[in-house]
Design a protein around this motif. Structure first.
Motif, PDB file in Angstrom:
ATOM      1  N   VAL A 190       0.784  -1.147  -0.066  1.00 21.03           N
ATOM      2  CA  VAL A 190      -0.009   0.087  -0.084  1.00 21.03           C
ATOM      3  C   VAL A 190       0.919   1.131  -0.001  1.00 21.03           C
ATOM      4  CG1 VAL A 190      -1.683   1.323   1.287  1.00 21.03           C
ATOM      5  CG2 VAL A 190      -1.818  -1.262   1.073  1.00 21.03           C
ATOM      6  N   ARG A 191       0.533   2.191  -0.877  1.00 23.12           N
ATOM      7  CA  ARG A 191       1.622   3.377  -1.102  1.00 23.12           C
ATOM      8  C   ARG A 191       0.611   4.536  -0.960  1.00 23.12           C
ATOM      9  NH1 ARG A 191       5.239   2.224  -6.310  1.00 23.12           N
ATOM     10  NH2 ARG A 191       6.131   0.020  -5.703  1.00 23.12           N
ATOM     11  N   PRO A 192       0.445   5.554  -0.141  1.00 22.11           N
ATOM     12  CA  PRO A 192      -0.079   6.728  -0.171  1.00 22.11           C
ATOM     13  C   PRO A 192      -0.248   7.717  -1.422  1.00 22.11           C
ATOM     14  CG  PRO A 192       1.938   7.090   1.144  1.00 22.11           C
ATOM     15  CD  PRO A 192       1.792   5.862   0.719  1.00 22.11           C
ATOM     16  N   THR A 197      -5.679  18.524  -1.286  1.00 23.09           N
ATOM     17  CA  THR A 197      -5.867  18.657   0.142  1.00 23.09           C
ATOM     18  C   THR A 197      -4.777  18.844   1.038  1.00 23.09           C
ATOM     19  OG1 THR A 197      -6.683  16.674   1.096  1.00 23.09           O
ATOM     20  CG2 THR A 197      -8.557  18.202   0.082  1.00 23.09           C
ATOM     21  N   GLY A 198      -3.644  18.048   0.511  1.00 24.38           N
ATOM     22  CA  GLY A 198      -2.477  17.688   1.373  1.00 24.38           C
ATOM     23  C   GLY A 198      -2.424  16.441   2.347  1.00 24.38           C
ATOM     24  N   GLU A 199      -3.791  15.784   2.341  1.00 26.78           N
ATOM     25  CA  GLU A 199      -3.694  14.656   2.850  1.00 26.78           C
ATOM     26  C   GLU A 199      -3.429  13.257   1.944  1.00 26.78           C
ATOM     27  OE1 GLU A 199      -7.100  15.738   6.228  1.00 26.78           O
ATOM     28  OE2 GLU A 199      -7.742  14.649   4.498  1.00 26.78           O
ATOM     29  N   ALA A 200      -3.450  12.345   2.421  1.00 33.63           N
ATOM     30  CA  ALA A 200      -3.426  10.900   1.753  1.00 33.63           C
ATOM     31  C   ALA A 200      -4.302  10.229   2.190  1.00 33.63           C
ATOM     32  CB  ALA A 200      -2.043  10.234   1.892  1.00 33.63           C
ATOM     33  N   TRP A 335      -1.294  22.065   5.631  1.00 32.06           N
ATOM     34  CA  TRP A 335      -0.969  21.151   4.623  1.00 32.06           C
ATOM     35  C   TRP A 335      -0.132  20.017   5.153  1.00 32.06           C
ATOM     36  CZ3 TRP A 335      -3.046  21.812   0.068  1.00 32.06           C
ATOM     37  CH2 TRP A 335      -3.602  23.107  -0.519  1.00 32.06           C
ATOM     38  N   THR A 336      -0.146  19.806   6.302  1.00 40.01           N
ATOM     39  CA  THR A 336       0.818  18.720   6.705  1.00 40.01           C
ATOM     40  C   THR A 336      -0.036  17.303   6.223  1.00 40.01           C
ATOM     41  OG1 THR A 336       1.211  19.596   8.734  1.00 40.01           O
ATOM     42  CG2 THR A 336       1.489  17.320   8.736  1.00 40.01           C
ATOM     43  N   MET A 337       0.880  16.278   5.595  1.00 36.82           N
ATOM     44  CA  MET A 337       0.210  15.216   5.050  1.00 36.82           C
ATOM     45  C   MET A 337       0.124  14.420   6.054  1.00 36.82           C
ATOM     46  SD  MET A 337       0.472  11.894   3.629  1.00 36.82           S
ATOM     47  CE  MET A 337       2.184  10.993   3.373  1.00 36.82           C
ATOM     48  N   VAL A 338      -1.316  13.885   6.017  1.00 38.50           N
ATOM     49  CA  VAL A 338      -1.707  12.936   7.190  1.00 38.50           C
ATOM     50  C   VAL A 338      -2.742  11.859   6.382  1.00 38.50           C
ATOM     51  CG1 VAL A 338      -1.776  14.608   9.304  1.00 38.50           C
ATOM     52  CG2 VAL A 338      -3.677  14.038   7.834  1.00 38.50           C
ATOM     53  N   ARG A 339      -2.895  10.745   7.031  1.00 42.44           N
ATOM     54  CA  ARG A 339      -3.612   9.547   6.632  1.00 42.44           C
ATOM     55  C   ARG A 339      -4.746   9.415   7.243  1.00 42.44           C
ATOM     56  NH1 ARG A 339       0.415   4.995   4.601  1.00 42.44           N
ATOM     57  NH2 ARG A 339      -1.011   4.861   2.813  1.00 42.44           N
ATOM     58  N   PRO A 340      -6.082  10.379   7.093  1.00 42.75           N
ATOM     59  CA  PRO A 340      -6.883  10.057   7.976  1.00 42.75           C
ATOM     60  C   PRO A 340      -7.742   8.988   7.905  1.00 42.75           C
ATOM     61  CG  PRO A 340      -7.502  11.535   6.034  1.00 42.75           C
ATOM     62  CD  PRO A 340      -6.099  11.027   5.823  1.00 42.75           C
ATOM     63  N   GLU A 341      -8.600   8.749   8.834  1.00 43.55           N
ATOM     64  CA  GLU A 341      -9.615   7.599   9.090  1.00 43.55           C
ATOM     65  C   GLU A 341     -10.897   8.073   8.301  1.00 43.55           C
ATOM     66  OE1 GLU A 341      -9.944   6.711  13.081  1.00 43.55           O
ATOM     67  OE2 GLU A 341      -8.465   5.187  13.140  1.00 43.55           O
ATOM     68  N   THR A 346     -17.617  18.870   7.469  1.00 42.75           N
ATOM     69  CA  THR A 346     -18.397  20.188   8.336  1.00 42.75           C
ATOM     70  C   THR A 346     -17.181  20.358   9.481  1.00 42.75           C
ATOM     71  OG1 THR A 346     -19.283  18.449   9.599  1.00 42.75           O
ATOM     72  CG2 THR A 346     -20.498  19.508   7.711  1.00 42.75           C
ATOM     73  N   GLY A 347     -16.388  19.578   9.569  1.00 43.26           N
ATOM     74  CA  GLY A 347     -15.419  19.860  11.012  1.00 43.26           C
ATOM     75  C   GLY A 347     -14.158  20.593  10.550  1.00 43.26           C
ATOM     76  N   ARG A 348     -14.093  20.764   9.237  1.00 45.09           N
ATOM     77  CA  ARG A 348     -12.902  21.425   8.660  1.00 45.09           C
ATOM     78  C   ARG A 348     -13.069  22.967   8.197  1.00 45.09           C
ATOM     79  NH1 ARG A 348      -9.020  17.626   7.113  1.00 45.09           N
ATOM     80  NH2 ARG A 348      -7.334  19.441   6.530  1.00 45.09           N
ATOM     81  N   ASP A 349     -12.137  23.621   7.618  1.00 43.52           N
ATOM     82  CA  ASP A 349     -12.103  24.904   7.246  1.00 43.52           C
ATOM     83  C   ASP A 349     -12.567  24.964   5.654  1.00 43.52           C
ATOM     84  OD1 ASP A 349      -9.997  24.708   5.553  1.00 43.52           O
ATOM     85  OD2 ASP A 349      -8.610  25.150   7.189  1.00 43.52           O
ATOM     86  N   ALA A 350     -13.056  26.281   5.443  1.00 47.04           N
ATOM     87  CA  ALA A 350     -13.862  26.217   4.096  1.00 47.04           C
ATOM     88  C   ALA A 350     -12.876  25.950   2.874  1.00 47.04           C
ATOM     89  CB  ALA A 350     -14.303  27.738   3.725  1.00 47.04           C
ATOM     90  N   GLY A 351     -11.641  26.220   3.070  1.00 49.76           N
ATOM     91  CA  GLY A 351     -10.643  25.663   1.808  1.00 49.76           C
ATOM     92  C   GLY A 351     -10.404  24.254   1.740  1.00 49.76           C
ATOM     93  N   TYR A 352     -10.595  23.649   2.819  1.00 48.45           N
ATOM     94  CA  TYR A 352     -10.570  22.117   2.438  1.00 48.45           C
ATOM     95  C   TYR A 352     -11.841  21.676   2.018  1.00 48.45           C
ATOM     96  CZ  TYR A 352     -10.840  17.161   4.093  1.00 48.45           C
ATOM     97  OH  TYR A 352     -11.067  15.900   4.040  1.00 48.45           O
TER      98      TYR A 352
END
Length: 398
Positions: A190-192, A197-200, A335-341, A346-352
């Protein structure tokens, strides 16, 4: 509500109360509680007995969930296993053997095993039947080689629903088979994939000599297209057909922004907001009607229409929110690269929200493909012509 439904609801409330009396959420270990809830038929009450349910109407499920929530009971963290709960489980229930249902449904619902979806490939996205990943029979096992892409939560998953080509000599729709793949096999890599959005949140998955027992084949050999279509219908309903409260989700976020920034209101923005509000309310009510229909059986192509509307509204509303915020909408928090669940609109900012909504018209079936499904299977319009020997005027003349 009919008398029968009222009586069923009352009996169900008594059953939940009795369960809670025997399993105090405050003193019962979380996993023990969830396993017991499944065994009592109070997980999916609309599933058959023995598989987490009681064979009741799906319309009773929200009441059961509310009773457990009010009692402070632990949930199965559904946001971490959306593919398992919304796609894998109903497909396994419909097409699985008794042994497969016994093995997979309980740990799937309790969240002990997270699932992902190995369908899309670099050359097979909207044209899913073009899947090139090969599965070759070797005794009682299948050996799988290929590459999958856009795989949500593959980095957390223990199992996957997998579509692979088992007979390259047959027409592409007929040569596919559906498998339940163990993501812990040493041949799975598995590769991200980092997104705009900056996330993987998505991944690409490489399968090298992955061995799958034939007991983990779902449905008939060569029957994968039929099984996959059932999965895709469930996916579209899971994405776009959820019941919701009025002014929830994206329309609620934008309406709140409108109320908080009166200095940025214009007649044109007001007109657009009202049009979107009406569209969102129509979609919400349609989603409720679809949920009631689902309670009577399997999802149909109407789920494609709901997912199509969801994607359009998300993109329109996230764009309108940026306009209402002016220069503040240009800020991006992290812009931190994270791997969210999970995807948290609705819990993030408008840009996201604005950037992430761009993917809504691709994931779960592109909007172009879904329009074809709605046109042909819901509205009954003529199929799109396939060859030069069958020009459009002939199709329209039928």
């Amino acid at each position: 509500m009919s008398t029968a439904t009222t009586n069923a609801a009352e009996a169900l409330r008594e059953r939940v109360a009795g369960f809670l009396a025997r399993h105090d959420p405050a003193t019962t270990a979380r996993l023990d509680f969830l396993r017991a809830r499944f065994d009592a038929g109070l997980a999916w009450v609309f599933y058959p007995e023995g598989y987490g349910g009681l064979g009741l109407s799906q319309s009773l499920q929200p009441e059961v969930d509310r009773l457990f929530e009010d009692a402070g009971a632990p949930d199965n963290r559904p946001w971490t296993n959306g593919i398992g709960l919304g796609m894998a489980a109903p497909t396994i229930l419909t097409f699985g053997t008794t042994e497969q249902k016994d093995r997979f449904l309980r740990p799937l619902w309790t969240g002990e095993e997270i699932w992902c979806q190995l369908f899309s490939e670099p050359g097979a996205g909207s044209d899913l039947a073009n899947v090139a990943t090969r599965a070759v029979r070797d005794g009682d096992e299948w050996v799988v080689n290929g590459q999958k892409v856009w795989t949500s939560v593959a980095h957390n998953a223990q199992f996957a629903i997998l579509l692979a080509r088992t007979d390259p000599d047959r027409p592409k729709h007929a040569g596919l088979t559906y498998f339940l793949c163990d993501m812990r096999d040493p041949g799975v890599e598995v590769r991200p994939l980092r997104q705009i959005t900056g996330e993987a949140e998505f991944n690409e998955v490489f399968l090298t000599d992955v061995r799958i027992p034939d007991t983990q084949r779902l449905g008939a050999e060569g029957g994968g297209w039929r099984v996959a279509n059932a999965t895709l219908n469930n996916e579209r309903v899971a994405i776009g057909g959820k019941g919701a409260a009025r002014e929830s989700g994206m329309i609620g976020v934008v309406a709140r922004t409108w109320r908080e920034h009166p200095e940025r209101r214009t007649a044109e923005l007001h007109d657009r907001l009202l049009r979107h509000w009406v569209d969102a309310e129509v979609a919400r009510l349609t989603g409720r009607r679809l949920s009631q229909k689902l309670a009577q059986g399997q999802p149909g192509p109407e789920g494609a229409a709901m997912k199509l509307v969801f994607a359009r509204l998300s993109q329109q509303l996230s764009g309108l929110e940026l306009e209402l915020l002016g220069e503040d909408g240009l800020r991006y928090s992290d812009w931190t690269m994270v791997r969210p669940e999970k995807v948290d609109f609705t819990g993030r900012d408008a840009g996201y929200r604005y950037l992430r909504a761009k993917g809504n018209s691709i994931e779960g079936g592109t909007s172009e493909i879904l329009r074809n499904i709605v046109a042909e299977r819901v509205l009954g319009l003529p199929a799109e012509p396939r060859t030069d020997k069958n020009p459009p005027w002939k199709e329209l003349a039928r």
